[in-house]
Design an enzyme around this catalytic site. Structure first.
Site, short mmCIF file in Angstrom:
data_model
loop_
_atom_site.label_atom_id
_atom_site.label_comp_id
_atom_site.label_asym_id
_atom_site.label_seq_id
_atom_site.Cartn_x
_atom_site.Cartn_y
_atom_site.Cartn_z
N LYS A 93 -7.66 5.81 -52.73
CA LYS A 93 -8.24 6.15 -53.19
C LYS A 93 -9.24 5.55 -54.67
O LYS A 93 -7.92 5.05 -55.46
CB LYS A 93 -7.16 7.49 -53.74
CG LYS A 93 -7.49 8.47 -54.32
CD LYS A 93 -6.68 9.42 -54.88
CE LYS A 93 -7.09 10.08 -55.58
NZ LYS A 93 -5.95 10.97 -56.53
N LYS B 129 -4.38 3.51 -56.04
CA LYS B 129 -4.79 4.37 -56.38
C LYS B 129 -5.74 3.28 -57.32
O LYS B 129 -5.67 3.27 -58.13
CB LYS B 129 -4.58 5.74 -56.93
CG LYS B 129 -4.87 6.69 -57.51
CD LYS B 129 -3.80 7.93 -58.36
CE LYS B 129 -5.47 8.61 -58.85
NZ LYS B 129 -4.51 10.29 -58.81
N GLU C 226 0.53 -3.54 -53.74
CA GLU C 226 0.74 -2.71 -53.90
C GLU C 226 1.91 -1.09 -52.78
O GLU C 226 2.35 -0.94 -52.49
CB GLU C 226 -0.16 -1.63 -54.66
CG GLU C 226 -0.72 -1.80 -55.85
CD GLU C 226 0.14 -0.40 -57.02
OE1 GLU C 226 1.63 -0.31 -56.29
OE2 GLU C 226 0.41 -0.85 -58.23
C1 PBG Z 1 -3.55 13.55 -60.25
C2 PBG Z 1 -4.85 13.43 -59.14
C3 PBG Z 1 -6.03 12.68 -59.24
C4 PBG Z 1 -6.85 13.26 -58.09
C5 PBG Z 1 -5.98 13.23 -56.92
N1 PBG Z 1 -4.53 13.35 -57.64
C6 PBG Z 1 -6.71 12.57 -60.17
C7 PBG Z 1 -6.81 11.72 -61.81
O1 PBG Z 1 -6.24 10.59 -61.24
O2 PBG Z 1 -6.64 11.87 -62.40
C8 PBG Z 1 -8.58 12.92 -57.44
C9 PBG Z 1 -9.26 13.87 -56.99
C10 PBG Z 1 -10.06 13.83 -56.45
O3 PBG Z 1 -11.12 13.10 -57.68
O4 PBG Z 1 -10.87 14.76 -55.20
N2 PBG Z 1 -3.35 12.20 -60.77
#
Ligand code: PBG
Length: 344
Positions: A266, A211, A251
Site C-alpha cells: 500500500k 505500507k 518487512e
Molecule cells: C490507518 C489507515 C490508513 C489507510 C488505511 N488504514 C491511513 C493512514 O495510514 O494514515 C489509508 C487508506 C487510503 O488512503 O485509502 N492506519
C-alpha cells in the site's frame, strides 16, 4: 522446438519477422481473449467502506467523489449489493465521533464501538461476505497517530500491547480478518498468539506488511477525520520510506514468519514493482490497496473528461493482477464488479 539463439533471453525465443508477427494474435476479440494472461473478476475485489453512527445516514466525502460514509443500516445494504455482485469481502473503517478520541485511543478496544456493532450487523445480515477490520489506533487517537505517543515518540511495544486488545475485540465481534495497518514491529506475532490463546484460531491476519509513508492517503484521512488530528505530523517513523524496495521484502517475510495469512502492499499503483517483488518472494497471497488518493486521481481525471472512468479503473486494476496481486482493495469495487458481471 528450436532452442533460443545465443545472446537472446529464453523468453524471446521464436522465429523472426515475418514468421513471427505479434499482431496475429491481436487481430480480433476472440483471439485476444484466448491469449489473455490475466483476468479481472469480482472475486478479486475488496470494497472499503466508511461507517458512521445513526440510521439512514449517507454523508458524501468531499475528497472522495462518489464515496460516502454510511450508517450501519446503509452499510448492510451496500454489503448486500456487494455480495450479490460476487465481491468476497468488505474492509471497514469507522469515522469516529471526535468526542471519543483520546490520547490512548481506548475506544479501539470497546466491544460496543461503532465498528464492532457494524461487524455484528454485517455478520448477521450478510453472512456470506467476509469482513476485514483495520487494526491501528488512528481513528481513535486525538493526535491521529496509529500508536501511543510518549514524549513525542510513537512507542512500539506499548502500542503492540493495545493493538492486541483491539484485534481481540474485533475478533470477538465476529470480524473474519484483522488487518494491522499500524506498521509497529512485532505486532503480527503478538496478535497471532493472542488470537490462538483466546479461541480465535480461525481469525485471519491480513498484514499491511509494506505500507509506505504516502501522501496518497490524504482523502482517507479526511474521510475518517484523522487528518485534522494529525496536523502537520507525519508517520515516517513507522511507515516505510518510499525510496526503499528491498526493505519491503524484508518487512513482508518477517510478517509471514510471525503468522500473517495474507499480506498487503500500500499504496498500489506507485508501488507495482514492490507488488511484483513480494509476489515472487513469498507464496502467501498478496493484496494491493488502491488507496484513496489513487482513486481520487482517477475519478477526478475522468470527471474532467481526460479519460474514460471505467476503462481507467479496469486498466489500473488489471495492472495490479499483472504485477502479481491476488486481489485489490478499491473504492471502485462496486461499479467494476457490476461492470464485469454485466449488471447495470
Ligand atoms: C490507518 C489507515 C490508513 C489507510 C488505511 N488504514 C491511513 C493512514 O495510514 O494514515 C489509508 C487508506 C487510503 O488512503 O485509502 N492506519
Amino acid at each position: 522446438m528450436k532452442p533460443p539463439e545465443m545472446g537472446l533471453p529464453p523468453s524471446t525465443a521464436g522465429a523472426r519477422f515475418p514468421a513471427t508477427r505479434m499482431r496475429r494474435t491481436r487481430q480480433s476479440p476472440w483471439i485476444r481473449g484466448l491469449v489473455r494472461e490475466h483476468q479481472l473478476h469480482p472475486s478479486d475485489l475488496v470494497l472499503p467502506l466508511f461507517v458512521i453512527e445513526g440510521t439512514n445516514k449517507r454523508e458524501a466525502i468531499d475528497s472522495l467523489p462518489d464515496v460516502s460514509r454510511l450508517s450501519i443500516d446503509l452499510l448492510v445494504e451496500t454489503a448486500q449489493q456487494a455480495a450479490k455482485l460476487g465481491i468476497p469481502a468488505v474492509a471497514l473503517f469507522p469515522a469516529v465521533d471526535p468526542k471519543l478520541k483520546t490520547p490512548d485511543g481506548r475506544e479501539a478496544w470497546n466491544p460496543e464501538s461503532l465498528v464492532c456493532r457494524a461487524v455484528q450487523a454485517l455478520k448477521t445480515e450478510v453472512p456470506g461476505i467476509g469482513v476485514i477490520c483495520d487494526v491501528a489506533l488512528d481513528p481513535y487517537t486525538d493526535h491521529g497517530h496509529d500508536g501511543l505517543v510518549q514524549d513525542g515518540q510513537v512507542v512500539n511495544d506499548e502500542t503492540v500491547a493495545v493493538l492486541v486488545r483491539q484485534a481481540l475485540t474485533l475478533a470477538a465481534a465476529g470480524c473474519d480478518v484483522v488487518a494491522p495497518s499500524d506498521m509497529m514491529d512485532g505486532r503480527i506475532g503478538a496478535i497471532r498468539s493472542a488470537l490462538e490463546k483466546d479461541g480465535f484460531a480461525n481469525t485471519m491476519i491480513l498484514s499491511y506488511a509494506a505500507k509506505y509513508a504516502s501522501t496518497f492517503y490524504g482523502p482517507f484521512r479526511d474521510a475518517v477525520s484523522s487528518a485534522s488530528a494529525l496536523g502537520t505530523a507525519d508517520k515516517a517513523t513507522y511507515q516505510m520510506d518510499p525510496a526503499n524496495g528491498a526493505e519491503a521484502v524484508r518487512e513482508v517475510l518477517l510478517d509471514v514468519e510471525e503468522g500473517a495469512d495474507m499480506v498487503m502492499i500500500k499504496p498500489g499503483m506507485p508501488y507495482l514493482d514492490i507488488i511484483r517483488d513480494i509476489a515472487q518472494a513469498t507464496s502467501v497471497p498478496v493484496f494491493a490497496y488502491q488507496v484513496s488518493g489513487e482513486y481520487a486521481m482517477l475519478a477526478n481525471g475522468a470527471a474532467q473528461g481526460l479519460f474514460d472512468r471505467k476503462k481507467a479503473f479496469h486498466e489500473s486494476l488489471m495492472a495490479f493482477k499483472r504485477a502479481g496481486a491476488r486481489g485489490v482493495l478499491t473504492y471502485a469495487a462496486l461499479e467494476i464488479a457490476s461492470d464485469l458481471t454485466g449488471a447495470t
